[in-house]
Write an enzyme that holds these catalytic residues in place. Structure first.
Site, PDB file in Angstrom:
ATOM      1  N   VAL A   1       0.807  -1.218   0.000  1.00 22.52           N
ATOM      2  CA  VAL A   1       0.000   0.000   0.000  1.00 22.52           C
ATOM      3  C   VAL A   1       0.845   1.275   0.000  1.00 22.52           C
ATOM      4  O   VAL A   1       0.303   2.377  -0.078  1.00 22.52           O
ATOM      5  CB  VAL A   1      -0.984   0.051   1.197  1.00 22.52           C
ATOM      6  CG1 VAL A   1      -1.959  -1.102   1.139  1.00 22.52           C
ATOM      7  CG2 VAL A   1      -0.248   0.102   2.528  1.00 22.52           C
ATOM      8  N   LYS A   2       2.175   1.130   0.088  1.00 19.88           N
ATOM      9  CA  LYS A   2       3.035   2.312   0.121  1.00 19.88           C
ATOM     10  C   LYS A   2       3.269   2.852  -1.298  1.00 19.88           C
ATOM     11  O   LYS A   2       2.770   2.312  -2.269  1.00 19.88           O
ATOM     12  CB  LYS A   2       4.368   1.970   0.803  1.00 19.88           C
ATOM     13  CG  LYS A   2       4.223   1.459   2.235  1.00 19.88           C
ATOM     14  CD  LYS A   2       3.507   2.452   3.125  1.00 19.88           C
ATOM     15  CE  LYS A   2       3.692   2.182   4.615  1.00 19.88           C
ATOM     16  NZ  LYS A   2       3.236   0.869   5.067  1.00 19.88           N
ATOM     17  N   HIS A   3       4.065   3.909  -1.400  1.00 18.71           N
ATOM     18  CA  HIS A   3       4.249   4.586  -2.682  1.00 18.71           C
ATOM     19  C   HIS A   3       4.865   3.682  -3.743  1.00 18.71           C
ATOM     20  O   HIS A   3       4.476   3.721  -4.909  1.00 18.71           O
ATOM     21  CB  HIS A   3       5.120   5.824  -2.494  1.00 18.71           C
ATOM     22  CG  HIS A   3       4.510   6.842  -1.595  1.00 18.71           C
ATOM     23  ND1 HIS A   3       4.581   6.752  -0.222  1.00 18.71           N
ATOM     24  CD2 HIS A   3       3.813   7.970  -1.862  1.00 18.71           C
ATOM     25  CE1 HIS A   3       3.951   7.788   0.308  1.00 18.71           C
ATOM     26  NE2 HIS A   3       3.471   8.531  -0.664  1.00 18.71           N
TER      27      HIS A   3
END
Length: 384
Positions: free
Chosen positions: A185-187
């Site tokens: 879910v991170k960049h």
């Protein structure tokens, strides 16, 4: 269901991983160092050490800092539990400092109020991608001889202004180390994974040792040498290594990170444009001189039951979430460290109102409109 966050995988990402799977090295190979150098270059730091997760990065950073039993380390209560757990792993005691009610990041004045003769470090958390006031945190650390580890799991690509210049999160301009997470879910993602950046050669070498059982084969570091096969365990370390195929994915993703962040900003702007006009909704505040990388979009809901709004949005297939339950309210921290409800009223007030809306680069325009329509409709139905 529109999730609150998810990875963005392109064909070139898949091909990058396949190329490594067909190579001679699956782990401890050349792609790991290439990824580390690429992240260090992107952030403007001298060194980077990649590891198995963001939590592993926090753990090793805390160990490299030398935290141990009897020490106190200050962090934010509004974060994922790993930011505090890494302190406990070393035997040190986590001390929470309340948040700035606008940015939801740790308040430097609250840090100052918590510093004692036992304080050894500060772990500021760049919540949701919003940079903390790092110049103020650094000043406190210098004045009191403290180590600063930035928890930037949410904030790769974010920047802030200090002393007339633009500082990139991860450059360690105002800290000893910075950690990032590469959860899906991170960049950008490596599946699971994390990294620590630093400008200290000493910390870099210590982190590399800690990542691999405390073992070195470097002839310059050995106390003796029996031959080409010889290695030494020089400290108690861990198997926190990351694989080459994970790093291949990370390298490929890093090429698109600025595009990912720009898309996140566009989505946040679309939300802000609509929700700013509702007096019962609080949109995320951006501190002047900062540029958030928008990992999360947290909306404050006032004068209506937050749980009702949450459940109604889920019924409308909007995959909202809440980030985070303040760490000091967790049973472990209450049982072990005597934390109690009411200890950090600003963190608790934030939690009571917060809902995280979907925000990720592959969100279609119709998904953005669906989120806006659902939130607006629920607020209207509730008379707000």
């Amino acid at each position: 269901m529109i999730p609150y966050g998810r990875q963005s995988i392109a064909e070139e990402d898949i091909q990058a991983v396949v190329e490594v799977l067909r190579s001679d090295w699956l782990t401890q190979g050349p792609v790991v160092e290439r990824f580390e150098q690429a992240v260090a270059d992107y952030c403007g730091a001298k060194y980077a050490v990649s590891v198995a997760s963001g939590t592993a990065a926090l753990h090793l950073a805390a160990l490299a800092a030398g935290f141990h039993k009897g020490d106190e380390v200050i962090t934010s209560p509004v974060t994922f539990v790993a930011s505090a757990n890494c302190i406990v792993y070393t035997g040190a005691t986590p001390v929470f400092a309340d948040i700035d009610p606008r940015t939801y990041c740790i308040d430097p004045q609250e840090i100052q109020n918590r510093i004692t003769s036992e304080t050894r470090g500060i772990i500021p958390v760049h919540f949701a991608g919003q940079p903390c006031d790092m110049a103020a945190v650094s000043s406190l650390a210098i004045n009191h001889g403290l180590t600063v580890i930035e928890d930037a799991a949410h904030a790769i690509g974010a920047t802030y202004q200090a002393d007339g210049k633009t500082c990139k999160i991860g450059s360690c301009t105002h800290s000893d180390m910075t950690i990032f997470s590469f959860h899906p879910v991170k960049h950008i993602t490596t599946g699971e994974g994390g990294i620590i950046t630093t400008n200290s050669r000493t910390l870099h070498e210590r982190l590399r040792l800690l990542r691999t059982h405390g073992i070195t084969r470097d002839p310059a570091r050995l106390t003796q040498n029996h031959g080409p096969w010889y290695y030494e365990q020089q400290m108690l370390g861990f198997n926190y290594r990351i694989t080459d195929f994970q790093c291949a994915l990370g390298l490929s993703q890093l090429k698109r990170i600025d595009t990912f962040i720009e898309r996140r900003k566009q989505i946040a702007k679309a939300y802000n444009t609509v929700f700013a006009g509702n007096k019962n909704l609080t949109i995320p505040y951006q501190r002047p001189g900062t540029d958030s990388s928008w990992h999360l979009y947290t909306l404050g809901v006032k004068n209506v039951d937050r749980r009702l709004v949450f459940e109604q949005l889920r019924k409308n297939n909007i995959g909202v979430n809440v980030h985070y339950i303040p760490v000091h309210l967790q049973p472990f921290y209450q049982d072990r460290f005597g934390c109690r409800q009411g200890d950090y009223p600003l963190a608790e007030a934030y939690y009571e109102d917060a809902i995280t809306l979907p925000l990720y680069p592959d969100m279609a325009e119709e998904d953005i409109h669906a989120v806006i329509h659902a939130v607006s409709g629920i607020m209207q139905e509730s008379g707000q």
